[in-house]
Structure formats: structure tokens, C-alpha cells
Motif scaffolding. Sequence first.
Motif, short mmCIF file in Angstrom:
data_model
loop_
_atom_site.label_atom_id
_atom_site.label_comp_id
_atom_site.label_asym_id
_atom_site.label_seq_id
_atom_site.Cartn_x
_atom_site.Cartn_y
_atom_site.Cartn_z
N MET A 13 40.69 38.85 51.91
CA MET A 13 41.09 40.14 52.45
C MET A 13 41.05 41.17 51.32
SD MET A 13 41.71 39.63 55.66
CE MET A 13 42.63 41.05 56.18
N LEU A 14 40.67 42.40 51.64
CA LEU A 14 40.67 43.46 50.64
C LEU A 14 42.11 43.89 50.40
CD1 LEU A 14 38.80 45.27 48.93
CD2 LEU A 14 38.93 46.95 50.78
N GLU A 15 42.57 43.70 49.18
CA GLU A 15 43.95 44.03 48.81
C GLU A 15 43.93 44.97 47.60
OE1 GLU A 15 46.63 43.14 50.44
OE2 GLU A 15 45.73 41.66 51.78
N LYS A 16 44.91 45.83 47.51
CA LYS A 16 44.99 46.81 46.43
C LYS A 16 44.98 46.15 45.05
CE LYS A 16 47.54 50.87 44.95
NZ LYS A 16 48.62 51.80 45.25
N GLN A 21 38.48 45.26 41.16
CA GLN A 21 37.84 44.11 40.50
C GLN A 21 36.70 43.57 41.34
OE1 GLN A 21 40.58 40.96 39.57
NE2 GLN A 21 38.97 39.54 39.03
N LEU A 22 36.88 43.51 42.66
CA LEU A 22 35.82 43.03 43.56
C LEU A 22 34.60 43.96 43.55
CD1 LEU A 22 37.79 41.90 46.73
CD2 LEU A 22 36.54 40.43 45.15
N LEU A 23 34.83 45.26 43.43
CA LEU A 23 33.76 46.24 43.51
C LEU A 23 33.07 46.52 42.18
CD1 LEU A 23 35.62 48.73 45.83
CD2 LEU A 23 33.65 47.33 46.46
N CYS A 24 33.77 46.25 41.08
CA CYS A 24 33.25 46.54 39.76
C CYS A 24 31.91 45.84 39.53
CB CYS A 24 34.27 46.11 38.71
SG CYS A 24 33.88 46.72 37.08
N LEU A 41 41.71 52.20 51.44
CA LEU A 41 41.74 51.47 50.16
C LEU A 41 40.33 51.36 49.58
CD1 LEU A 41 42.99 49.74 47.93
CD2 LEU A 41 42.90 47.79 49.52
N LEU A 42 39.35 51.05 50.43
CA LEU A 42 37.96 50.98 49.98
C LEU A 42 37.52 52.33 49.42
CD1 LEU A 42 35.27 49.45 49.70
CD2 LEU A 42 34.72 50.25 52.02
N LEU A 74 36.30 61.26 53.17
CA LEU A 74 36.09 61.17 54.61
C LEU A 74 37.07 60.23 55.30
CD1 LEU A 74 34.47 61.96 57.10
CD2 LEU A 74 32.89 60.10 56.57
N MET A 75 37.37 59.09 54.71
CA MET A 75 38.28 58.14 55.36
C MET A 75 39.66 58.75 55.53
SD MET A 75 36.36 55.55 56.07
CE MET A 75 35.08 56.77 56.30
#
Length: 138
Positions: A13-16, A21-24, A41-42, A74-75
Motif C-alpha cells: 500500500m502507498l504509505e507516507k 522512497q518507492l518513487l525515487c 499523497l502521490l 490537481l489532486m
Amino acid sequence: INGAVSVPAVPVMLEKAYARQLLCGHDLAIDCLDNPRARMLLENSCEALGLPFVHGAVSGDAGQVAVVLPGDGLMKRLYSGWETGGTPPGGNPVFSVQIVSALQISEALKLLVGRDSGLRGKLLHINLSDYSFALIQA
């Protein structure tokens, strides 16, 4: 098509705590999330890393697609005040998901090869009940 391309799955799950770290180290993100809080969050994480992302959402016979660059916000404009998402009572038909995802892939490829996106600053709303497409200034 290209055996040199690798797309590793990350089944979490995407968590703060670890979103950045996941996107880097990536060139962009594609939003296939299922709730407004995760989408915001994204957006925040991509903005902090200077990454664009391609937004996509489906609800029954309707969907939307947008290209979001750092600073667009936008989000926040779309989802502020929404706490939950949820699947409509009839679910999400596979054709709705396929159309939205095909458009997201098209926009992601444009970004990756340096072509302009016609969806930056806009939201493409799709209604498959009556086959209407509306391009809304975001």
C-alpha cells in the motif's frame, strides 16, 4: 515488446512513511490508486521529487485522465474534502478500466519521449454510458 524493459511490481500500500522512497529514481508515476487520500499523497511525493504523474480514475462507466506536473496541484483541487473512494454498486466494468489505462499509457509514453501532452492542465472526463468525452480546463 522490448525485453530490456523491466517493470518490477511492488505489492504494498502507498504509505507516507515510504512513498518517496518507492518513487525515487523513476522518471514518472502512473496513478492507479483507489482513493483520494492516496492520490494526494502521490501528488505530494511526486512534487517533492520533481516527478510528473499520469492520473487515472474509474467509477462504473465513467473515468478520467490527466497529466500532473510538479506544482500543478490537481489532486488537491479535485479531491480536497473527499475522505474515501469506493467502488460503485455495480463495480467497475473491465472496459472502463481498459480505456482509462490505455489513455494513461499514451500520456506516459509522450512524457517519457519528451512530447507535449494535450492533457497537462486539463482533465479528460469519459462517460461510456453515452460515449461522451469532455476535456475540462483544470
